[in-house]
Scaffold this motif. Sequence first.
Motif, PDB file in Angstrom:
ATOM      1  N   TYR A   1       0.839  -1.205   0.000  1.00 44.63           N
ATOM      2  CA  TYR A   1       0.000   0.000   0.000  1.00 44.63           C
ATOM      3  C   TYR A   1       0.873   1.253   0.000  1.00 44.63           C
ATOM      4  O   TYR A   1       0.618   2.208  -0.752  1.00 44.63           O
ATOM      5  CB  TYR A   1      -0.884  -0.043   1.250  1.00 44.63           C
ATOM      6  CG  TYR A   1      -2.044   0.932   1.258  1.00 44.63           C
ATOM      7  CD1 TYR A   1      -3.248   0.597   0.649  1.00 44.63           C
ATOM      8  CD2 TYR A   1      -1.945   2.151   1.918  1.00 44.63           C
ATOM      9  CE1 TYR A   1      -4.328   1.468   0.681  1.00 44.63           C
ATOM     10  CE2 TYR A   1      -3.019   3.032   1.963  1.00 44.63           C
ATOM     11  CZ  TYR A   1      -4.206   2.683   1.344  1.00 44.63           C
ATOM     12  OH  TYR A   1      -5.277   3.552   1.372  1.00 44.63           O
ATOM     13  N   GLY A   2       1.917   1.238   0.839  1.00 45.52           N
ATOM     14  CA  GLY A   2       2.813   2.384   0.939  1.00 45.52           C
ATOM     15  C   GLY A   2       3.544   2.666  -0.356  1.00 45.52           C
ATOM     16  O   GLY A   2       3.746   3.821  -0.743  1.00 45.52           O
ATOM     17  N   ALA A   3       3.950   1.593  -1.071  1.00 45.26           N
ATOM     18  CA  ALA A   3       4.665   1.769  -2.337  1.00 45.26           C
ATOM     19  C   ALA A   3       3.792   2.465  -3.370  1.00 45.26           C
ATOM     20  O   ALA A   3       4.239   3.390  -4.063  1.00 45.26           O
ATOM     21  CB  ALA A   3       5.125   0.410  -2.858  1.00 45.26           C
ATOM     22  N   ALA A   4       2.553   2.028  -3.485  1.00 47.32           N
ATOM     23  CA  ALA A   4       1.656   2.611  -4.484  1.00 47.32           C
ATOM     24  C   ALA A   4       1.217   4.030  -4.122  1.00 47.32           C
ATOM     25  O   ALA A   4       0.947   4.845  -5.000  1.00 47.32           O
ATOM     26  CB  ALA A   4       0.429   1.710  -4.657  1.00 47.32           C
ATOM     27  N   HIS A   5       1.161   4.349  -2.825  1.00 45.19           N
ATOM     28  CA  HIS A   5       0.716   5.677  -2.383  1.00 45.19           C
ATOM     29  C   HIS A   5       1.849   6.707  -2.361  1.00 45.19           C
ATOM     30  O   HIS A   5       1.567   7.911  -2.286  1.00 45.19           O
ATOM     31  CB  HIS A   5       0.082   5.584  -0.991  1.00 45.19           C
ATOM     32  CG  HIS A   5      -1.373   5.267  -1.017  1.00 45.19           C
ATOM     33  ND1 HIS A   5      -2.360   6.182  -0.714  1.00 45.19           N
ATOM     34  CD2 HIS A   5      -2.024   4.117  -1.331  1.00 45.19           C
ATOM     35  CE1 HIS A   5      -3.551   5.614  -0.837  1.00 45.19           C
ATOM     36  NE2 HIS A   5      -3.378   4.355  -1.197  1.00 45.19           N
ATOM     37  N   THR A   6       3.106   6.258  -2.399  1.00 43.79           N
ATOM     38  CA  THR A   6       4.231   7.205  -2.300  1.00 43.79           C
ATOM     39  C   THR A   6       5.192   7.158  -3.483  1.00 43.79           C
ATOM     40  O   THR A   6       5.904   8.129  -3.735  1.00 43.79           O
ATOM     41  CB  THR A   6       5.062   6.919  -1.037  1.00 43.79           C
ATOM     42  OG1 THR A   6       5.640   5.610  -1.137  1.00 43.79           O
ATOM     43  CG2 THR A   6       4.213   7.024   0.221  1.00 43.79           C
ATOM     44  N   GLY A   7       5.250   6.033  -4.188  1.00 40.98           N
ATOM     45  CA  GLY A   7       6.238   5.885  -5.258  1.00 40.98           C
ATOM     46  C   GLY A   7       7.629   5.595  -4.719  1.00 40.98           C
ATOM     47  O   GLY A   7       8.610   5.692  -5.452  1.00 40.98           O
ATOM     48  N   MET A   8       7.733   5.213  -3.431  1.00 36.08           N
ATOM     49  CA  MET A   8       9.049   4.926  -2.841  1.00 36.08           C
ATOM     50  C   MET A   8       9.615   3.610  -3.369  1.00 36.08           C
ATOM     51  O   MET A   8       8.877   2.691  -3.716  1.00 36.08           O
ATOM     52  CB  MET A   8       8.929   4.863  -1.307  1.00 36.08           C
ATOM     53  CG  MET A   8       8.645   6.201  -0.657  1.00 36.08           C
ATOM     54  SD  MET A   8       8.159   6.043   1.096  1.00 36.08           S
ATOM     55  CE  MET A   8       9.684   5.460   1.849  1.00 36.08           C
ATOM     56  N   ARG A   9      10.928   3.555  -3.409  1.00 37.77           N
ATOM     57  CA  ARG A   9      11.619   2.324  -3.790  1.00 37.77           C
ATOM     58  C   ARG A   9      11.534   1.314  -2.650  1.00 37.77           C
ATOM     59  O   ARG A   9      11.333   1.688  -1.497  1.00 37.77           O
ATOM     60  CB  ARG A   9      13.082   2.611  -4.116  1.00 37.77           C
ATOM     61  CG  ARG A   9      13.295   3.616  -5.243  1.00 37.77           C
ATOM     62  CD  ARG A   9      14.761   3.977  -5.387  1.00 37.77           C
ATOM     63  NE  ARG A   9      14.993   4.914  -6.485  1.00 37.77           N
ATOM     64  CZ  ARG A   9      14.958   6.230  -6.368  1.00 37.77           C
ATOM     65  NH1 ARG A   9      14.692   6.775  -5.174  1.00 37.77           N
ATOM     66  NH2 ARG A   9      15.188   7.019  -7.405  1.00 37.77           N
ATOM     67  N   LYS A  10      11.740   0.038  -2.989  1.00 36.12           N
ATOM     68  CA  LYS A  10      11.665  -1.015  -1.973  1.00 36.12           C
ATOM     69  C   LYS A  10      12.658  -0.759  -0.844  1.00 36.12           C
ATOM     70  O   LYS A  10      12.315  -0.880   0.342  1.00 36.12           O
ATOM     71  CB  LYS A  10      11.953  -2.382  -2.606  1.00 36.12           C
ATOM     72  CG  LYS A  10      11.752  -3.552  -1.650  1.00 36.12           C
ATOM     73  CD  LYS A  10      12.270  -4.862  -2.240  1.00 36.12           C
ATOM     74  CE  LYS A  10      11.429  -5.323  -3.383  1.00 36.12           C
ATOM     75  NZ  LYS A  10      11.857  -6.658  -3.902  1.00 36.12           N
ATOM     76  N   SER A  11      13.894  -0.379  -1.183  1.00 34.47           N
ATOM     77  CA  SER A  11      14.923  -0.143  -0.159  1.00 34.47           C
ATOM     78  C   SER A  11      14.574   1.039   0.736  1.00 34.47           C
ATOM     79  O   SER A  11      14.922   1.067   1.921  1.00 34.47           O
ATOM     80  CB  SER A  11      16.280   0.090  -0.816  1.00 34.47           C
ATOM     81  OG  SER A  11      16.244   1.217  -1.679  1.00 34.47           O
ATOM     82  N   GLU A  12      13.867   2.035   0.173  1.00 36.10           N
ATOM     83  CA  GLU A  12      13.447   3.204   0.957  1.00 36.10           C
ATOM     84  C   GLU A  12      12.335   2.831   1.927  1.00 36.10           C
ATOM     85  O   GLU A  12      12.315   3.294   3.074  1.00 36.10           O
ATOM     86  CB  GLU A  12      12.991   4.319   0.012  1.00 36.10           C
ATOM     87  CG  GLU A  12      14.114   4.888  -0.846  1.00 36.10           C
ATOM     88  CD  GLU A  12      13.634   5.808  -1.939  1.00 36.10           C
ATOM     89  OE1 GLU A  12      14.451   6.563  -2.494  1.00 36.10           O
ATOM     90  OE2 GLU A  12      12.414   5.774  -2.275  1.00 36.10           O
ATOM     91  N   LEU A  13      11.411   2.003   1.480  1.00 37.50           N
ATOM     92  CA  LEU A  13      10.329   1.534   2.350  1.00 37.50           C
ATOM     93  C   LEU A  13      10.877   0.673   3.478  1.00 37.50           C
ATOM     94  O   LEU A  13      10.477   0.801   4.630  1.00 37.50           O
ATOM     95  CB  LEU A  13       9.312   0.743   1.528  1.00 37.50           C
ATOM     96  CG  LEU A  13       8.480   1.559   0.526  1.00 37.50           C
ATOM     97  CD1 LEU A  13       7.949   0.669  -0.575  1.00 37.50           C
ATOM     98  CD2 LEU A  13       7.333   2.280   1.240  1.00 37.50           C
ATOM     99  N   MET A  14      11.827  -0.212   3.136  1.00 35.43           N
ATOM    100  CA  MET A  14      12.442  -1.073   4.147  1.00 35.43           C
ATOM    101  C   MET A  14      13.161  -0.257   5.215  1.00 35.43           C
ATOM    102  O   MET A  14      13.200  -0.638   6.388  1.00 35.43           O
ATOM    103  CB  MET A  14      13.440  -2.040   3.477  1.00 35.43           C
ATOM    104  CG  MET A  14      12.798  -3.125   2.639  1.00 35.43           C
ATOM    105  SD  MET A  14      14.033  -4.024   1.640  1.00 35.43           S
ATOM    106  CE  MET A  14      15.137  -4.649   2.925  1.00 35.43           C
ATOM    107  N   GLY A  15      13.756   0.876   4.817  1.00 30.63           N
ATOM    108  CA  GLY A  15      14.560   1.675   5.731  1.00 30.63           C
ATOM    109  C   GLY A  15      13.803   2.759   6.483  1.00 30.63           C
ATOM    110  O   GLY A  15      14.370   3.429   7.353  1.00 30.63           O
TER     111      GLY A  15
END
Length: 378
Positions: free
Chosen positions: A201-215
Amino acid sequence: MEEKKMAGYPKKDDKSGTYYFVLENGKGVDGKRKRIVRKGFKKLGEAKEAMKKLMLEISNSENFEESNMSLSEYLIYWLENYAETNTKPKTFAEYEKIIKKHLQPSLGHILLYKLKSTQLQSYYKEKLEGLSAQSVLHHHRLLSKALNDAVDWEFINKNVAKGAKPPKPVKSEMKTLNVEQLNLLFKTAKGKSPTYFPVIYGAAHTGMRKSELMGLNWQNVDFTSNKLYITQTITEANGKYFFNPIPKGKKPRGLKLTAELSKLLKELKDEYVNLKKDLGKTYNPHNLVFCNSKGNIMAPSEITRALKRVLKAAGLPDIRFHDLRHSHASVLLSANIHPKIVSDRLGHSKIGITLDTYSHLTDSLEGLAVESLDELLD
């Protein structure tokens, strides 16, 4: 060991007017003299220079042969004497994985001085059966660097990787989900994969990369301003996790939260506070926003597998996790959001990158702009 005497002499060929040289390199096992002749030099100086170079190569080859160092032994030497002290920990871990999992089993038995370009070419072909062209290209670059250093350290006299032709990576096709598909994805993920639903959900709502979401950690989520800030990434290599802070002097990227994402993050924060109170400091020690059920770092492969399961369950097209980032950008651009805003959310250094990446969408936006002009201007 008996010392081999090597002698050479350049001469002029009276018939052709060119120069040649003869190199005497001792005697072979049959007792006959080993003689090397090279012809066709226009000048005496060229013949002398070529003769000196050949004498050096022969001398080095004999020394290399005596050393009997295998490629496997050399690559471990290179890891310890170059990579460990001259690369970042994550890069070192990636090099170590490539060497121990791939290069050593396939090529390690070959003596370093006997390694040939054709053997590397066969290796690349073999690896393409299970790896992407981009991954095999990484193997080639590692080998090329390691063999360059072997030349500098006088283990060998040439880098055979320069004669090998690595595969050319094919750019992955961008696949995106539209608004209806994304909403179906969220609904399915919430029911089928509750642990990984928030990160999808966070990826689609922010456009963040996987590594950014993990961190992302809770210190960088500000509910007062309704923004989150990207100050670090977490990456994985060879089974180890690496925390990568943004470069010094670089401003953290701030992202405005959608109302629904803000609501979800507040729920996650309450859950995090309660679990921290019940389980103590050992739970989620890095205070991560997105963590697994045990409070540990989410493995990149697990995030990908979770997305694949949800897509299949929802009957949606098979996309990469990174395509959620593309989907975010596509939804915004299709809604006529200015490309500069989209570029800032994605963290692109220049708006031109955004325009080039999503040119198929910006072309259609230009069509809408022209339609507006038709309505406004006579």
